[in-house]
Design a protein around this motif. Structure first.
Motif, PDB file in Angstrom:
ATOM      1  N   GLN A   7       0.822  -1.209   0.000  1.00 43.35           N
ATOM      2  CA  GLN A   7       0.000   0.000   0.000  1.00 43.35           C
ATOM      3  C   GLN A   7       0.855   1.259   0.000  1.00 43.35           C
ATOM      4  OE1 GLN A   7      -2.528  -0.545   3.418  1.00 43.35           O
ATOM      5  NE2 GLN A   7      -4.087  -1.674   2.272  1.00 43.35           N
ATOM      6  N   THR A   8       1.960   1.219   0.767  1.00 45.05           N
ATOM      7  CA  THR A   8       2.880   2.363   0.808  1.00 45.05           C
ATOM      8  C   THR A   8       3.523   2.586  -0.546  1.00 45.05           C
ATOM      9  OG1 THR A   8       3.355   1.957   3.145  1.00 45.05           O
ATOM     10  CG2 THR A   8       4.925   3.322   1.930  1.00 45.05           C
ATOM     11  N   ASP A   9       3.922   1.486  -1.208  1.00 45.84           N
ATOM     12  CA  ASP A   9       4.524   1.597  -2.542  1.00 45.84           C
ATOM     13  C   ASP A   9       3.535   2.187  -3.542  1.00 45.84           C
ATOM     14  OD1 ASP A   9       6.921   0.567  -1.664  1.00 45.84           O
ATOM     15  OD2 ASP A   9       6.463  -1.496  -2.263  1.00 45.84           O
ATOM     16  N   ILE A  10       2.276   1.743  -3.458  1.00 45.28           N
ATOM     17  CA  ILE A  10       1.244   2.264  -4.360  1.00 45.28           C
ATOM     18  C   ILE A  10       1.027   3.752  -4.113  1.00 45.28           C
ATOM     19  CG2 ILE A  10      -1.200   2.186  -4.944  1.00 45.28           C
ATOM     20  CD1 ILE A  10       0.372  -0.093  -6.149  1.00 45.28           C
ATOM     21  N   GLU A  11       0.963   4.152  -2.852  1.00 46.17           N
ATOM     22  CA  GLU A  11       0.767   5.565  -2.507  1.00 46.17           C
ATOM     23  C   GLU A  11       1.932   6.410  -3.003  1.00 46.17           C
ATOM     24  OE1 GLU A  11       0.163   5.791   1.664  1.00 46.17           O
ATOM     25  OE2 GLU A  11      -1.818   4.836   1.621  1.00 46.17           O
ATOM     26  N   ASN A  12       3.148   5.902  -2.833  1.00 44.37           N
ATOM     27  CA  ASN A  12       4.326   6.632  -3.314  1.00 44.37           C
ATOM     28  C   ASN A  12       4.303   6.767  -4.832  1.00 44.37           C
ATOM     29  OD1 ASN A  12       5.371   6.975  -0.738  1.00 44.37           O
ATOM     30  ND2 ASN A  12       6.591   5.105  -0.814  1.00 44.37           N
ATOM     31  N   LEU A  13       3.906   5.681  -5.512  1.00 36.99           N
ATOM     32  CA  LEU A  13       3.817   5.728  -6.974  1.00 36.99           C
ATOM     33  C   LEU A  13       2.774   6.745  -7.410  1.00 36.99           C
ATOM     34  CD1 LEU A  13       4.560   4.601  -9.767  1.00 36.99           C
ATOM     35  CD2 LEU A  13       2.813   2.833  -9.417  1.00 36.99           C
ATOM     36  N   MET A  14       1.607   6.738  -6.767  1.00 44.39           N
ATOM     37  CA  MET A  14       0.561   7.699  -7.093  1.00 44.39           C
ATOM     38  C   MET A  14       1.028   9.125  -6.855  1.00 44.39           C
ATOM     39  SD  MET A  14      -2.373   6.241  -8.102  1.00 44.39           S
ATOM     40  CE  MET A  14      -3.746   7.246  -7.525  1.00 44.39           C
ATOM     41  N   ASN A  15       1.730   9.351  -5.767  1.00 42.36           N
ATOM     42  CA  ASN A  15       2.236  10.690  -5.454  1.00 42.36           C
ATOM     43  C   ASN A  15       3.253  11.147  -6.489  1.00 42.36           C
ATOM     44  OD1 ASN A  15       0.659  10.967  -3.152  1.00 42.36           O
ATOM     45  ND2 ASN A  15       2.215  10.099  -1.809  1.00 42.36           N
ATOM     46  N   ASN A  16       4.122  10.221  -6.931  1.00 41.40           N
ATOM     47  CA  ASN A  16       5.124  10.571  -7.941  1.00 41.40           C
ATOM     48  C   ASN A  16       4.468  10.905  -9.275  1.00 41.40           C
ATOM     49  OD1 ASN A  16       7.290  10.187  -6.197  1.00 41.40           O
ATOM     50  ND2 ASN A  16       7.549   8.035  -6.741  1.00 41.40           N
ATOM     51  N   ILE A  17       3.468  10.104  -9.660  1.00 41.82           N
ATOM     52  CA  ILE A  17       2.747  10.374 -10.912  1.00 41.82           C
ATOM     53  C   ILE A  17       2.022  11.713 -10.816  1.00 41.82           C
ATOM     54  CG2 ILE A  17       0.860   9.616 -12.410  1.00 41.82           C
ATOM     55  CD1 ILE A  17       1.592   6.740 -11.693  1.00 41.82           C
ATOM     56  N   SER A  18       1.399  11.972  -9.669  1.00 35.15           N
ATOM     57  CA  SER A  18       0.675  13.229  -9.477  1.00 35.15           C
ATOM     58  C   SER A  18       1.611  14.426  -9.576  1.00 35.15           C
ATOM     59  CB  SER A  18      -0.025  13.226  -8.113  1.00 35.15           C
ATOM     60  OG  SER A  18      -0.985  12.203  -8.051  1.00 35.15           O
ATOM     61  N   VAL A 134      -5.232  16.761  -9.692  1.00 36.03           N
ATOM     62  CA  VAL A 134      -6.144  17.146  -8.615  1.00 36.03           C
ATOM     63  C   VAL A 134      -5.791  16.413  -7.327  1.00 36.03           C
ATOM     64  CG1 VAL A 134      -8.551  16.973  -7.839  1.00 36.03           C
ATOM     65  CG2 VAL A 134      -8.036  17.860 -10.115  1.00 36.03           C
ATOM     66  N   ASN A 135      -5.368  15.171  -7.446  1.00 36.12           N
ATOM     67  CA  ASN A 135      -4.930  14.420  -6.275  1.00 36.12           C
ATOM     68  C   ASN A 135      -3.789  15.140  -5.567  1.00 36.12           C
ATOM     69  OD1 ASN A 135      -4.762  11.876  -4.603  1.00 36.12           O
ATOM     70  ND2 ASN A 135      -2.746  11.804  -5.550  1.00 36.12           N
ATOM     71  N   GLU A 136      -2.853  15.671  -6.340  1.00 38.30           N
ATOM     72  CA  GLU A 136      -1.720  16.414  -5.781  1.00 38.30           C
ATOM     73  C   GLU A 136      -2.178  17.725  -5.152  1.00 38.30           C
ATOM     74  OE1 GLU A 136       2.555  17.200  -5.271  1.00 38.30           O
ATOM     75  OE2 GLU A 136       1.310  15.424  -5.498  1.00 38.30           O
ATOM     76  N   GLU A 137      -3.048  18.450  -5.849  1.00 34.17           N
ATOM     77  CA  GLU A 137      -3.504  19.743  -5.354  1.00 34.17           C
ATOM     78  C   GLU A 137      -4.386  19.604  -4.114  1.00 34.17           C
ATOM     79  OE1 GLU A 137      -3.567  22.261  -9.545  1.00 34.17           O
ATOM     80  OE2 GLU A 137      -5.391  21.250  -8.874  1.00 34.17           O
ATOM     81  N   GLU A 138      -5.278  18.636  -4.134  1.00 33.50           N
ATOM     82  CA  GLU A 138      -6.218  18.502  -3.022  1.00 33.50           C
ATOM     83  C   GLU A 138      -5.538  17.984  -1.759  1.00 33.50           C
ATOM     84  OE1 GLU A 138      -9.779  16.462  -4.269  1.00 33.50           O
ATOM     85  OE2 GLU A 138     -10.546  18.349  -5.113  1.00 33.50           O
ATOM     86  N   LYS A 139      -4.463  17.259  -1.915  1.00 35.98           N
ATOM     87  CA  LYS A 139      -3.688  16.828  -0.745  1.00 35.98           C
ATOM     88  C   LYS A 139      -3.171  18.049   0.000  1.00 35.98           C
ATOM     89  CE  LYS A 139       0.328  15.108  -1.545  1.00 35.98           C
ATOM     90  NZ  LYS A 139       1.403  14.197  -2.005  1.00 35.98           N
ATOM     91  N   TYR A 140      -2.672  19.037  -0.748  1.00 38.09           N
ATOM     92  CA  TYR A 140      -2.196  20.282  -0.137  1.00 38.09           C
ATOM     93  C   TYR A 140      -3.354  21.069   0.477  1.00 38.09           C
ATOM     94  CZ  TYR A 140      -0.757  25.163   0.071  1.00 38.09           C
ATOM     95  OH  TYR A 140      -0.536  26.462   0.483  1.00 38.09           O
TER      96      TYR A 140
END
Length: 207
Positions: A7-18, A134-140
């Protein structure tokens, strides 16, 4: 443990793509624009309809940047001074991206290149790209504005406008500034006008 690591690897991958999608969002339309110009098959009707759709998209963008200003031009990282809920942001959380989709669709209709396949592929591509952005922006935004943003998300859709404006008098808003919006949007306006004129010129030459 393995599941947590996965799950951590998936989250990191999603964050990098974002992060990459956000950083290079200004350049991803270029391949589609080149294909539009190369395979252009415009007609008077497609030029008129497409221009009208693209113009609506550009007007929505200008309306949005008149409130959001130059902060929408950041490529180094996500940021924002205000949680803007005024103007088009009262109807949709991402009016600039909504405007972009209309703008690209309109130009695609103008060109009539590989219609409708290029236009469908482009819309799907940008929807996926904007999902990650949007995933990147909404996290902030969630971290900075907390409950205010949570309430805003509860009532305002991400990509499909609501009928009536969202209102929250407790959230401080910047003044609407069309001059600053025009300065911020000048590059997009120039590109929109330039590509539209180029498509018209190509139609005249090939006609």
């Amino acid at each position: 443990n393995r599941q947590k690591l996965f799950q951590t690897d998936i989250e990191n991958l999603m964050n990098n793509i974002s992060s990459l999608a956000f950083k290079y969002r200004s350049y991803t339309p270029i391949p589609f624009l080149l294909l539009m110009l190369i395979f252009q098959e415009s007609t008077p009707l497609t030029l008129i309809i497409g221009f009208a759709v693209a113009l609506i998209g550009e007007l929505i963008r200008f309306w949005g940047v008149s409130w959001a200003g130059s902060e929408t031009r950041s490529t180094g990282g996500v940021g924002g001074t205000f949680l803007i809920i005024s103007g088009p942001f009262a109807y949709i959380r991402n009016p600039l991206y909504f405007g972009n989709i209309l703008l690209y669709l309109g130009l695609g209709i103008m060109s009539f290149a590989l219609f409708p396949y290029l236009q469908i592929v482009a819309i799907i591509f940008f929807l996926i790209q904007y999902y990650f952005i949007v995933n990147e922006e909404e996290k902030y935004l969630r971290e900075k504005f907390k409950d205010d943003y949570k309430d805003y998300c509860k009532y305002v859709p991400a990509f499909f406008p609501r009928l009536f404006p969202y209102k929250n008098s407790n959230i401080v808003q910047p003044p609407r500034n069309p001059k600053a919006g025009f300065r911020s949007e000048k590059r997009s306006l120039q590109a929109f006008i330039g590509i539209s004129l180029l498509l018209i010129i190509l139609w005249l030459i090939r006609g």
